[in-house]
Design a protein around this motif. Structure first.
Motif, PDB file in Angstrom:
ATOM      1  N   THR A  35      -9.453 123.593  53.737  1.00  0.00           N
ATOM      2  CA  THR A  35      -8.355 124.420  54.236  1.00  0.00           C
ATOM      3  C   THR A  35      -7.938 125.442  53.188  1.00  0.00           C
ATOM      4  O   THR A  35      -7.574 126.576  53.517  1.00  0.00           O
ATOM      5  CB  THR A  35      -7.190 123.516  54.662  1.00  0.00           C
ATOM      6  N   ARG A  36      -8.013 125.069  51.932  1.00  0.00           N
ATOM      7  CA  ARG A  36      -7.753 126.033  50.853  1.00  0.00           C
ATOM      8  C   ARG A  36      -8.751 127.189  50.926  1.00  0.00           C
ATOM      9  O   ARG A  36      -8.378 128.353  50.717  1.00  0.00           O
ATOM     10  CB  ARG A  36      -7.853 125.321  49.514  1.00  0.00           C
ATOM     11  N   ALA A  37     -10.014 126.868  51.227  1.00  0.00           N
ATOM     12  CA  ALA A  37     -11.031 127.915  51.356  1.00  0.00           C
ATOM     13  C   ALA A  37     -10.605 128.942  52.388  1.00  0.00           C
ATOM     14  O   ALA A  37     -10.696 130.157  52.170  1.00  0.00           O
ATOM     15  CB  ALA A  37     -12.372 127.285  51.745  1.00  0.00           C
ATOM     16  N   ALA A  38     -10.119 128.453  53.524  1.00  0.00           N
ATOM     17  CA  ALA A  38      -9.680 129.361  54.580  1.00  0.00           C
ATOM     18  C   ALA A  38      -8.435 130.125  54.152  1.00  0.00           C
ATOM     19  O   ALA A  38      -8.348 131.352  54.323  1.00  0.00           O
ATOM     20  CB  ALA A  38      -9.410 128.571  55.854  1.00  0.00           C
ATOM     21  N   GLY A  39      -7.461 129.417  53.587  1.00  0.00           N
ATOM     22  CA  GLY A  39      -6.205 130.054  53.200  1.00  0.00           C
ATOM     23  C   GLY A  39      -6.405 131.152  52.175  1.00  0.00           C
ATOM     24  O   GLY A  39      -5.792 132.230  52.265  1.00  0.00           O
ATOM     25  N   GLU A  40      -7.253 130.900  51.183  1.00  0.00           N
ATOM     26  CA  GLU A  40      -7.512 131.921  50.168  1.00  0.00           C
ATOM     27  C   GLU A  40      -8.270 133.103  50.764  1.00  0.00           C
ATOM     28  O   GLU A  40      -8.024 134.260  50.392  1.00  0.00           O
ATOM     29  CB  GLU A  40      -8.279 131.299  49.009  1.00  0.00           C
ATOM     30  N   ALA A  41      -9.165 132.820  51.708  1.00  0.00           N
ATOM     31  CA  ALA A  41      -9.894 133.911  52.356  1.00  0.00           C
ATOM     32  C   ALA A  41      -8.959 134.763  53.206  1.00  0.00           C
ATOM     33  O   ALA A  41      -9.079 136.000  53.229  1.00  0.00           O
ATOM     34  CB  ALA A  41     -11.021 133.340  53.222  1.00  0.00           C
ATOM     35  N   PHE A  42      -8.015 134.131  53.899  1.00  0.00           N
ATOM     36  CA  PHE A  42      -7.073 134.893  54.726  1.00  0.00           C
ATOM     37  C   PHE A  42      -6.245 135.845  53.866  1.00  0.00           C
ATOM     38  O   PHE A  42      -5.936 136.971  54.294  1.00  0.00           O
ATOM     39  CB  PHE A  42      -6.142 133.952  55.499  1.00  0.00           C
ATOM     40  N   GLU A  43      -5.872 135.391  52.675  1.00  0.00           N
ATOM     41  CA  GLU A  43      -5.108 136.260  51.774  1.00  0.00           C
ATOM     42  C   GLU A  43      -5.916 137.492  51.389  1.00  0.00           C
ATOM     43  O   GLU A  43      -5.361 138.570  51.162  1.00  0.00           O
ATOM     44  CB  GLU A  43      -4.697 135.484  50.519  1.00  0.00           C
ATOM     45  N   GLU A  44      -7.228 137.342  51.319  1.00  0.00           N
ATOM     46  CA  GLU A  44      -8.102 138.462  50.968  1.00  0.00           C
ATOM     47  C   GLU A  44      -8.425 139.325  52.189  1.00  0.00           C
ATOM     48  O   GLU A  44      -8.437 140.557  52.113  1.00  0.00           O
ATOM     49  CB  GLU A  44      -9.390 137.916  50.352  1.00  0.00           C
ATOM     50  N   LEU A  45      -8.668 138.667  53.338  1.00  0.00           N
ATOM     51  CA  LEU A  45      -9.100 139.386  54.528  1.00  0.00           C
ATOM     52  C   LEU A  45      -7.939 139.966  55.326  1.00  0.00           C
ATOM     53  O   LEU A  45      -8.068 141.029  55.937  1.00  0.00           O
ATOM     54  CB  LEU A  45      -9.910 138.439  55.431  1.00  0.00           C
ATOM     55  N   MET A  92      -2.510 120.834  49.644  1.00  0.00           N
ATOM     56  CA  MET A  92      -3.007 121.549  50.817  1.00  0.00           C
ATOM     57  C   MET A  92      -1.870 122.135  51.635  1.00  0.00           C
ATOM     58  O   MET A  92      -2.060 123.083  52.402  1.00  0.00           O
ATOM     59  CB  MET A  92      -3.850 120.624  51.696  1.00  0.00           C
ATOM     60  N   HIS A  93      -0.666 121.572  51.476  1.00  0.00           N
ATOM     61  CA  HIS A  93       0.499 122.056  52.227  1.00  0.00           C
ATOM     62  C   HIS A  93       0.796 123.525  51.951  1.00  0.00           C
ATOM     63  O   HIS A  93       1.524 124.155  52.705  1.00  0.00           O
ATOM     64  CB  HIS A  93       1.732 121.223  51.854  1.00  0.00           C
ATOM     65  N   ARG A  94       0.229 124.073  50.876  1.00  0.00           N
ATOM     66  CA  ARG A  94       0.439 125.497  50.568  1.00  0.00           C
ATOM     67  C   ARG A  94      -0.455 126.399  51.418  1.00  0.00           C
ATOM     68  O   ARG A  94      -0.192 127.594  51.537  1.00  0.00           O
ATOM     69  CB  ARG A  94       0.169 125.769  49.082  1.00  0.00           C
ATOM     70  N   TYR A  95      -1.518 125.842  51.985  1.00  0.00           N
ATOM     71  CA  TYR A  95      -2.526 126.640  52.683  1.00  0.00           C
ATOM     72  C   TYR A  95      -2.532 126.436  54.197  1.00  0.00           C
ATOM     73  O   TYR A  95      -3.101 127.251  54.924  1.00  0.00           O
ATOM     74  CB  TYR A  95      -3.910 126.318  52.125  1.00  0.00           C
ATOM     75  N   GLY A  96      -1.945 125.355  54.657  1.00  0.00           N
ATOM     76  CA  GLY A  96      -1.943 125.090  56.089  1.00  0.00           C
ATOM     77  C   GLY A  96      -1.135 123.857  56.405  1.00  0.00           C
ATOM     78  O   GLY A  96      -0.683 123.123  55.519  1.00  0.00           O
ATOM     79  N   GLY A  97      -0.954 123.621  57.695  1.00  0.00           N
ATOM     80  CA  GLY A  97      -0.285 122.414  58.141  1.00  0.00           C
ATOM     81  C   GLY A  97      -1.292 121.344  58.494  1.00  0.00           C
ATOM     82  O   GLY A  97      -2.481 121.451  58.178  1.00  0.00           O
ATOM     83  N   ILE A  98      -0.819 120.292  59.133  1.00  0.00           N
ATOM     84  CA  ILE A  98      -1.707 119.247  59.637  1.00  0.00           C
ATOM     85  C   ILE A  98      -1.238 118.834  61.030  1.00  0.00           C
ATOM     86  O   ILE A  98      -0.072 118.966  61.369  1.00  0.00           O
ATOM     87  CB  ILE A  98      -1.740 117.995  58.734  1.00  0.00           C
ATOM     88  N   TRP A  99      -2.186 118.375  61.835  1.00  0.00           N
ATOM     89  CA  TRP A  99      -1.759 117.558  62.958  1.00  0.00           C
ATOM     90  C   TRP A  99      -2.015 116.120  62.556  1.00  0.00           C
ATOM     91  O   TRP A  99      -2.806 115.863  61.643  1.00  0.00           O
ATOM     92  CB  TRP A  99      -2.443 117.973  64.260  1.00  0.00           C
ATOM     93  N   GLN A 100      -1.346 115.191  63.214  1.00  0.00           N
ATOM     94  CA  GLN A 100      -1.322 113.825  62.690  1.00  0.00           C
ATOM     95  C   GLN A 100      -2.508 112.984  63.162  1.00  0.00           C
ATOM     96  O   GLN A 100      -2.389 111.794  63.426  1.00  0.00           O
ATOM     97  CB  GLN A 100       0.028 113.185  63.025  1.00  0.00           C
ATOM     98  N   GLY A 101      -3.662 113.646  63.261  1.00  0.00           N
ATOM     99  CA  GLY A 101      -4.908 112.953  63.499  1.00  0.00           C
ATOM    100  C   GLY A 101      -5.112 112.535  64.951  1.00  0.00           C
ATOM    101  O   GLY A 101      -4.287 112.775  65.826  1.00  0.00           O
ATOM    102  N   ASP A 102      -6.245 111.916  65.189  1.00  0.00           N
ATOM    103  CA  ASP A 102      -6.593 111.467  66.536  1.00  0.00           C
ATOM    104  C   ASP A 102      -5.794 110.217  66.865  1.00  0.00           C
ATOM    105  O   ASP A 102      -6.069 109.134  66.346  1.00  0.00           O
ATOM    106  CB  ASP A 102      -8.088 111.168  66.621  1.00  0.00           C
ATOM    107  N   ASN A 103      -4.806 110.375  67.733  1.00  0.00           N
ATOM    108  CA  ASN A 103      -3.983 109.238  68.139  1.00  0.00           C
ATOM    109  C   ASN A 103      -4.391 108.778  69.532  1.00  0.00           C
ATOM    110  O   ASN A 103      -5.392 109.233  70.091  1.00  0.00           O
ATOM    111  CB  ASN A 103      -2.500 109.598  68.072  1.00  0.00           C
ATOM    112  N   LEU A 104      -3.610 107.883  70.106  1.00  0.00           N
ATOM    113  CA  LEU A 104      -3.889 107.378  71.448  1.00  0.00           C
ATOM    114  C   LEU A 104      -2.652 107.513  72.326  1.00  0.00           C
ATOM    115  O   LEU A 104      -1.533 107.654  71.829  1.00  0.00           O
ATOM    116  CB  LEU A 104      -4.337 105.923  71.392  1.00  0.00           C
ATOM    117  N   SER A 105      -2.871 107.467  73.614  1.00  0.00           N
ATOM    118  CA  SER A 105      -1.766 107.575  74.575  1.00  0.00           C
ATOM    119  C   SER A 105      -1.047 106.237  74.656  1.00  0.00           C
ATOM    120  O   SER A 105      -1.057 105.560  75.689  1.00  0.00           O
ATOM    121  CB  SER A 105      -2.308 108.008  75.939  1.00  0.00           C
TER     122      SER A 105
END
Length: 693
Positions: free
Chosen positions: A384-394, A411-424
């Motif tokens: 995610t850092r890879a993407a975040g740093e690229a977005f700053e450049e692009l 990683m919280h500096r570059y993106g959020g998270i969803w809380q993973g694959d859960n169940l209903s």
């Protein structure tokens, strides 16, 4: 108030952005023996933190492991989830925080082996340890200091606070257009539709299937005309295939993780045999991040990173070993012992610890190559850092949506998270509630669960109740798995109730966005346990199913089936708001104490705290159409003190990065006599909706 202690040769994780010289005196609070840290836990002292983890807000009584793991069927007995967030906050009369900056496997035994002991055990002692204390003794102050240590939380575009629809199973452009049309037909707001793995050509990263999505740029443009953003998934594994440019470039440049002998490691995920980019190598990280440009150029402005623990279905060498051993069993009578051996061979193919110990990273910067298991928890973070740093450049002047499945603090500096694959499951709804404050402590503000549940079949009442909580979480996404019941909101019998709940999200958006931005810019919590707001109230620390959201609200979600209300504890007098939608707001002043509060299936309840107010907008079909210049307010002035009830509203265009421009701030005042005024550079029309007297 921060003391750093270094042991061995720590790997530089870049989780902490401030420099702290290592202390030379002895470590406070803890004794070190037999490879573990020991701290005697006083009776009834709560322990908070660990971000994305199972069980309660108070973490006492269980053993937790930081080891980013792909485990969609997680239960109370689970020890590891998708994130590794090594921050603990020990309460009591002399509270302190501890952050262990260590990217390998780390166990927190919080009164599990022995009720009165906290035992922390790393696999090895190459780590930095930070102890955080504050003179005022407030838990919120300790969290604030920690958040300043690790840097500002990621700020998404404003449209990412709208409602999103996702499903693993949208296979074609026609599927996407149908979802958009059905939401419009049902008059339900929608800001995003997510693309899971089927949009790709044979699950190859940064490709688009010409057969299923023949013109993605046109589709993205057509959706944006409707206020809908497309958000494609990016996976960690790169398909091994001649002629596939990402594979060939990565191989030529040596950018994939390697076996000890220097050959690229071969694992398998959705595309089959795959290599894994070496996300800890700065050159490889930049190379991978710049690949997002191909989709940005198609009009995409949001992504979600997946399978980045990294998840491994099997490694090629281990699969061959298993085939050989299984072949040797052919024709034999599989008695219990042999059958157990057979099952152990097959069932341990995926995410096997031996595989994680078999490949290496080349981090550069003078640091020697390192075996993956010793830095396992950094992989998703650095993808995610890879993407975040690229977005700053692009896209330096534009916010891009980015969130990830796996994460580590930093990683919280570059993106959020969803809380993973859960169940209903109803239990996973409650887990969603309990995770929110722990993630706020660790800087993960842009987060939410798969509403309705990802795996298994949801029910209408579960989806309703989950949405009734989800309208308050920054990431509000309905997501489900292939083969499960389709759970788009328009498919259920009580579409009116679901529509009204989703519309409420847009009414709340001025407050939710404002509180998010203030929490990110001021390094404070967005969600907090009641004990943080009412530290002198002994009952508050016992409440595990109510949360403070920002400065004005207390949430008390319903999380059980077939119920028409719930018990609520109020630490002080509060204003109860009961609502089934934007046109139905009912108010009741409630005194401090224990109450049973009715809440029918189509209703949600929340509380406005005394001395505070809540700004509301009119409902809208998407975020772009929310008008924050015309607001209504619900207020509960403190008439005992005749104090002015004020709220500082943050609002900007939602796309730029001029976060500290003072023109983004307005101050709304409610006098004790009900007079409403607003100060700020933006003109706003503020009218009372309800003022509690």
């Amino acid at each position: 108030m921060v003391r750093k202690y270094s042991f061995g040769n720590p790997f530089p994780t870049d989780a902490v952005i401030k420099h702290y010289p290592a202390e030379q005196d002895s470590l406070p609070y803890f004794a070190i023996k037999e490879g573990s840290l020991y701290y005697p836990l006083p009776a009834d002292v709560p322990v908070y933190g660990l971000g994305e983890q199972v069980r309660g807000i108070n973490k006492r009584g269980w053993s937790y492991t930081s080891n980013c793991s792909d485990d969609p069927h997680h239960l109370e007995t689970t020890h590891s989830l998708y994130g590794a967030h090594n921050f603990l906050l020990v309460g009591g009369s002399s509270p302190f925080g501890i952050f262990i900056d260590y990217p390998g496997q780390l166990t927190f035994d919080i009164g599990y082996t022995q009720k009165d002991l906290l035992i922390i055990t790393p696999e090895n002692w190459d780590l930095d340890l930070y102890v955080i204390e504050e003179e005022d003794g407030l838990l919120t102050s300790i969290v604030h200091t920690f958040r300043q240590m690790i840097g500002r939380s990621y700020i998404p575009p404003k449209w990412a606070f709208g409602y999103g629809q996702s499903r693993w199973g949208y296979k074609t452009e026609e599927d996407i257009r149908e979802v958009a049309a059905k939401y419009k037909e049902a008059d339900m707001p929608l800001d995003a539709i997510y693309l899971d793995i089927d949009y790709m050509e044979q699950y190859e990263d940064f490709t688009v299937s010409e057969e299923k999505f023949p013109d993605l740029p046109r589709l993205a443009a057509d959706m944006k005309k409707q206020g809908i953003h497309l958000v494609p998934i990016i996976d960690a594994g790169v398909k091994i295939k001649e002629g596939y440019s990402v594979y060939e470039e990565g191989l030529e440049k040596g950018y994939f993780c390697k076996e000890e002998d220097g050959t690229p490691f071969v694992g398998a995920v959705w595309p089959g045999r795959a290599h894994f980019p070496d996300m800890l190598n700065p050159d490889a990280r930049r190379w991978f991040g710049m690949k997002y440009k191909v989709l940005l150029d198609m009009g995409i402005d949001g992504f979600w990173n997946d399978m980045n623990e990294p998840a491994i279905f099997y490694s090629e060498k281990r699969l061959n070993q298993v085939f050989d051993e299984v072949a040797a069993l052919k024709g034999q009578n599989l008695d219990m012992e042999k059958n157990d051996h057979f099952l152990s061979l097959v069932n341990t193919l995926a995410n096997n610890p031996e595989d994680y110990r078999s490949f290496y990273h080349e981090p550069g910067n003078g640091f020697p190559k390192i075996r993956h298991d010793k830095v396992h928890n950094l992989y998703g973070y650095n993808m995610t850092r890879a993407a975040g740093e690229a977005f700053e450049e692009l896209e330096p002047d534009k916010r891009i949506l980015m969130f990830s499945r796996s994460s580590y603090i930093g990683m919280h500096r570059y993106g959020g998270i969803w809380q993973g694959d859960n169940l209903s499951w109803w239990s996973h709804l409650l887990m969603n509630v309990k995770m929110m404050p722990s993630l706020s402590m660790c800087g993960f503000l842009y987060t939410g669960a798969d509403l309705g549940g990802f795996g298994a079949d949801t029910t209408e009442d579960l989806l309703l109740r989950w949405l009734e909580f989800g309208i308050f979480t920054p990431l509000m996404r309905n997501h489900s798995a292939l083969g499960t019941r389709e759970q788009e909101a328009y498919r259920f019998s009580n579409k009116a109730a679901l529509r009204n709940i989703i519309r409420l999200r847009y009414c709340l958006l001025p407050y939710l966005y404002s509180e998010y931005m203030k929490a990110a810019l001021n390094d404070t919590m967005l969600f907090a346990p009641l004990a943080f707001g009412y530290p002198s109230d002994p009952h508050a620390s016992q409440v595990e199913d109510q949360l403070l959201l920002g400065e004005s609200l207390m949430l008390a979600p319903v999380y059980q089936p077939n119920t028409t209300g719930r018990y609520v504890y109020l630490p002080e007098d509060m204003l109860l708001v009961t609502t089934s939608g934007p046109e139905d707001l009912r108010f009741e002043k409630m005194t401090a104490g224990h109450h049973y509060v009715p809440a029918a299936e189509h209703e949600l309840i929340f509380f406005v705290r005394k001395g505070h107010l809540l700004p509301l907008a009119d409902a809208a079909e998407n975020v772009e159409n929310v008008d924050a210049s015309v607001l209504k307010v619900i207020a509960y002035p403190d008439t005992d003190t005749n104090a002015v009830c004020s709220y500082t509203l943050y609002d900007d265009d939602g796309y730029g990065k001029d976060y500290n421009d003072p023109s983004h701030l307005s101050v709304i005042h409610i006098e004790a006599d009900g007079t409403v005024s607003c100060e700020g550079s933006e003109e706003r029309t503020i009218t009372p909706c309800f003022i509690c007297s």
